[in-house]
Design an enzyme around this catalytic site. Structure first.
Site, PDB file in Angstrom:
ATOM      1  N   GLU A  74       2.695   7.288  10.105  1.00  0.00           N
ATOM      2  CA  GLU A  74       1.756   7.360   8.997  1.00  0.00           C
ATOM      3  C   GLU A  74       0.598   6.472   9.400  1.00  0.00           C
ATOM      4  OE1 GLU A  74       0.917   5.723   4.876  1.00  0.00           O
ATOM      5  OE2 GLU A  74       3.051   6.214   4.949  1.00  0.00           O
ATOM      6  N   CYS A  92      -2.434   2.955   1.621  1.00  0.00           N
ATOM      7  CA  CYS A  92      -2.575   4.120   2.504  1.00  0.00           C
ATOM      8  C   CYS A  92      -3.336   5.225   1.795  1.00  0.00           C
ATOM      9  CB  CYS A  92      -1.210   4.706   2.873  1.00  0.00           C
ATOM     10  SG  CYS A  92       0.063   3.509   3.172  1.00  0.00           S
TER      11      CYS A  92
END
Lengths: 537, 537
Positions: free
Chosen positions: B271, B308
């Site tokens: 990620e 994120c």
């Protein structure tokens, strides 16, 4: 690179050059060379000349595929299903031509292999893919109605399919399992023909083109190129317009493509080499040794051994019956005619592998029967090596010998068997034959976890060459048999997952949701996981 | 490499050096250097010194993990569940210590952020993973009783988890979602602490160690290293003993690890960065412009923007209310205190990104409020660029500015908006705010497919910073936000699939089948696809 093996490049273009299928049209390729099919039974070159495409062809196909992808994404699964079914019907209509072309290009018997096994398998796969497209079950919708979160799979984008030499129909780049799975996920396919069967591929492409017309799908849904310089292939799989690539073929070709795709962050699904070990335990040999020898020989020599799941290595545990088993197998290898191999590259590769394996210390047990007089053909070769020698260089003895050859490893006992199992490379399959009376159960229990981690499909008392088309199949396995142990190339709907993204909708307004995520999907047969319960609509 | 940012290597070892957790024992590291935690609010270095491990530590951990994996594979899910639940309870018991340590290492408020949001999220994830382990539902068994083929997922092997800087609990390498998912799949974890929170990681590791004892699991199920030279990290993720790696962090670090893992054929789940575009359409702005400015500012400045899914780019379509929206956001940016960033590396990275984005032609709209006096802190920065300028170099304006900064793109009209949406990089999320009365629906319909293909989670009228823990969540997205668009890092059981292989059993004798594939599984709550029907046992 292996996916270009057997070509005869030439910069000379001429009138016999076959067209490529790009953007819905059969048109002249921008070619950098060409090649012709070769009849492996006679080594005679066919008339038709097929182009090696320049980058401009690939570029045009990628543009057309991207535009087709957007259109396909908006279509109901029913339309996709209608195409797949129309295509299956077209294939059945063209059956004789397809069988004839594939027979001439592969040397496989017209019947039963091509007409009665591989062709029905192919149309069956297309129809199962149609069914998945219609029910949308490949999307596995998951709803959390309290959080108003809804997820499902959707197509990943244009898919490049590079099929193998050994299944001109069922794994063909424009007809096989990868093709069917990609189309079911609403992904347009750019197929690269295997150079061993360009004519067969052309016939399929023509049938697919007609079916696209009939079903009213974007004509760029299916595009076909016959070949290209390896550097162009590498560029293609890394192109931003590609969603994913499916490749079936040699390890060398697969790894080169993988590196290119990986660098670009593009998913690539590879089915590469596999030795498919078969462990034969003493109790089984005692109970039914002669039967096992028959079973093994039938499996390993079927189609001249040109199966991904061909049992290439037998782990034979020493016992009173072991030598008789080896003798029986050797005798049958000697007695059976050397089959016809698919092309010169396969013949050369097989010879090199047999040389390498015997050069590493394996003995050749067969006396070398006459191969077919005109064909690409080699005598059946049975090799044998001791367990100690195997353990000294296990990777050397696991070199794939694609074709009609096999290696028997004479394993001293259960302890050594476990040791050897611990050195087995990632493989598509692994089998264990054990006594029915339980005499081998302790050995089975010791080696099962070792083999289980090293294969995609574990078999008992059964040779691996039959890959059933079933949702419960796994035609995959740990690296280097494939590129990822979590995916399968056979078995709808799981095989479709390779060509999908996971799409989540968070608080998206109801009228904007795709039907399969709506409160009332109105899609017959669709299973969804709704608040923790699987429900069918 | 970013996963080693902020270290102060030193070859000097001494008595304050903290031990690593390898093979079930807290023991001295074989260290090549060391580092200390830093309080980002005061920039003061903590007392405790943490080792950078030599390869020998990694090697020992890999051996122990492989042996633990074999043991875990043979355990019932119930045992795994018991550990996960015991661990969750341990975490709750140690809550005050954990909150205090994380507060000192991250500068996050003790409450609500750490104690009341992230910690309960963490224990919830562990308990959901326990539930999945207990029901075995992550295995998604598929049975074809006629063909006697049975497939299910199983653990992939030891999993290396490298957690990010920004969630010391919920994405922590030894406590977060990747950890929980790997353990649920019976995979031992080798955790590499993020250098921003070694002490927090240590407390978690101690709690996990106690829970392993209590639950009777192999103690090597959880191992913890604090850091290592980047070259050792690259070697680790490519090691044959590794099953897979999960990494959350910078694009640069992630891509280096991906290359190493890809070359070795090892799955790696990444990620990486994401700009999470938010399109604000004119109708929405007209209806509720002031509200939207509030919503955006709250989301983008939350936790100093260190999420994120932080909405880093706003695509603002010109209309009467556009300037007022920008003014309101700028005013709020100026008025809000510059938050505390996690470490010096984040502060430097943010400054560099803001410089790069303004250097590419974006205007800085904020006047630069005073940052926190002693902390790693920067003023909130709002940037603005015209749609034309954005389109000239879209990749430059999509540089992630991790922290309290955002870019507003002034988009001239719906046509330009679609053009810009077509240049958006793969992102975790994408949001569209549109009029409730349908005034923006045509624009929505035009951009939806473009955004849909470029994100993992599509939102309506909602900021992306809340990532609900739900089976229907997708915390993933197209490359380069992650390494593969088909996987999610949040949402059990789907997140578990990353750490699994697909295992098929072909004609395996009934008594040798794992329980979840037996005719009568005897596992409460297990859903299986049996001959095409989902059934629960």
């Amino acid at each position: 690179m292996a996916f270009l093996g057997g070509l005869t490049p030439s910069a000379q273009m001429n009138d016999t050059m076959q067209p490529v299928l790009i953007a819905g049209m059969w048109r002249a390729a921008e070619a950098t060379g060409s090649f012709r099919g070769v009849d492996p039974m006679t080594r005679k070159t066919a008339e038709a000349e097929f182009p090696l495409s320049a980058w401009s062809d690939v570029d045009a196909a990628l543009d057309a595929a991207q535009s087709a992808f957007e259109k396909l994404a908006a279509l109901p699964g029913e339309k996709i299903a209608a195409f797949l079914e129309a295509y299956a019907a077209q294939i059945e209509q063209e059956k004789d031509k397809l069988v004839e072309a594939a027979h001439a290009e592969t040397g496989y018997p017209r019947s039963p292999r091509l007409a009665d096994v591989e062709l029905p398998r192919t149309t069956n796969q297309l129809r199962l893919a149609a069914q998945a497209a219609r029910t949308e079950n490949w999307r596995t919708p998951i709803l959390d109605t309290k959080a108003n979160l809804r997820s499902a799979r959707s197509g990943i984008g244009p898919v490049v399919v590079m099929g193998p030499n050994n299944f001109p129909f069922a794994f063909g780049s424009v007809s096989g399992g990868d093709f069917a799975a990609a189309i079911a996920a609403h992904c347009p396919v750019i197929a690269k023909a295997h150079p061993s069967h360009p004519k067969t591929t052309q016939l399929f492409a023509e049938a697919a083109h007609r079916a696209l017309h009939a079903a009213g799908l974007p004509l760029s849904t299916v595009q076909v190129l016959y070949g290209m310089d390896p550097s162009i292939g590498l560029r293609m799989v890394a192109d931003p317009r590609v969603g994913a690539t499916a490749f079936t073929g040699s390890r060398r070709g697969g790894l080169a493509l993988k590196e290119a795709a990986d660098r670009a962050g593009k998913p690539i699904y590879l089915e590469m080499s596999s030795v498919n070990p078969v462990a034969v335990l003493p109790g089984a040999l005692k109970e039914r040794g002669a039967e096992l020898a028959d079973e093994f020989v039938a499996s390993v020599l079927m189609g001249a051994g040109q199966f991904c799941t061909n049992p290439g290595v037998v782990l034979l545990v020493e016992c009173e019956q072991a030598q008789a088993f080896v003798d029986a197998v050797a005798q049958k290898f000697d007695a059976a005619p050397g089959g016809c191999l698919l092309n010169e590259g396969v013949l050369d590769g097989l010879s090199r592998s047999v040389e390498a394996i015997s050069g590493s210390g394996a003995r050749v047990l067969t006396t070398g029967g006459a191969p077919h007089p005109t064909a690409y053909s080699a005598p059946n070769v049975l090799l044998e090596v001791g367990g100690d020698a195997f353990l000294q260089q296990p990777e050397k003895f696991q070199r794939e010998a694609f074709g009609n050859a096999a290696l028997i490893v004479r394993v001293s006992d259960a302890t050594q068997l476990a040791e050897i199992c611990g050195t087995i490379e990632g493989s598509l399959t692994a089998c264990v034959y054990s006594a029915k009376d339980g005499a081998d159960d302790a050995t089975y229990d010791a080696i099962e976890p070792l083999l289980r981690r090293r294969c995609g499909r574990l078999l008992n008392d059964k040779m691996p060459t039959g890959v059933a088309v079933s949702p419960a199949m796994n035609h995959g396995g740990p690296y280097p048999s494939t590129g990822h142990p979590g995916f399968t190339a056979v078995g709808i709907p799981t095989s479709i997952v390779r060509f999908t993204t996971l799409d989540c909708y968070d608080a998206v307004r109801p009228h904007r949701l795709p039907p399969w995520l709506a409160d009332e999907p109105g899609i017959d047969g669709l299973w969804r996981l709704v608040d923790g319960e699987w429900k069918q609509s």
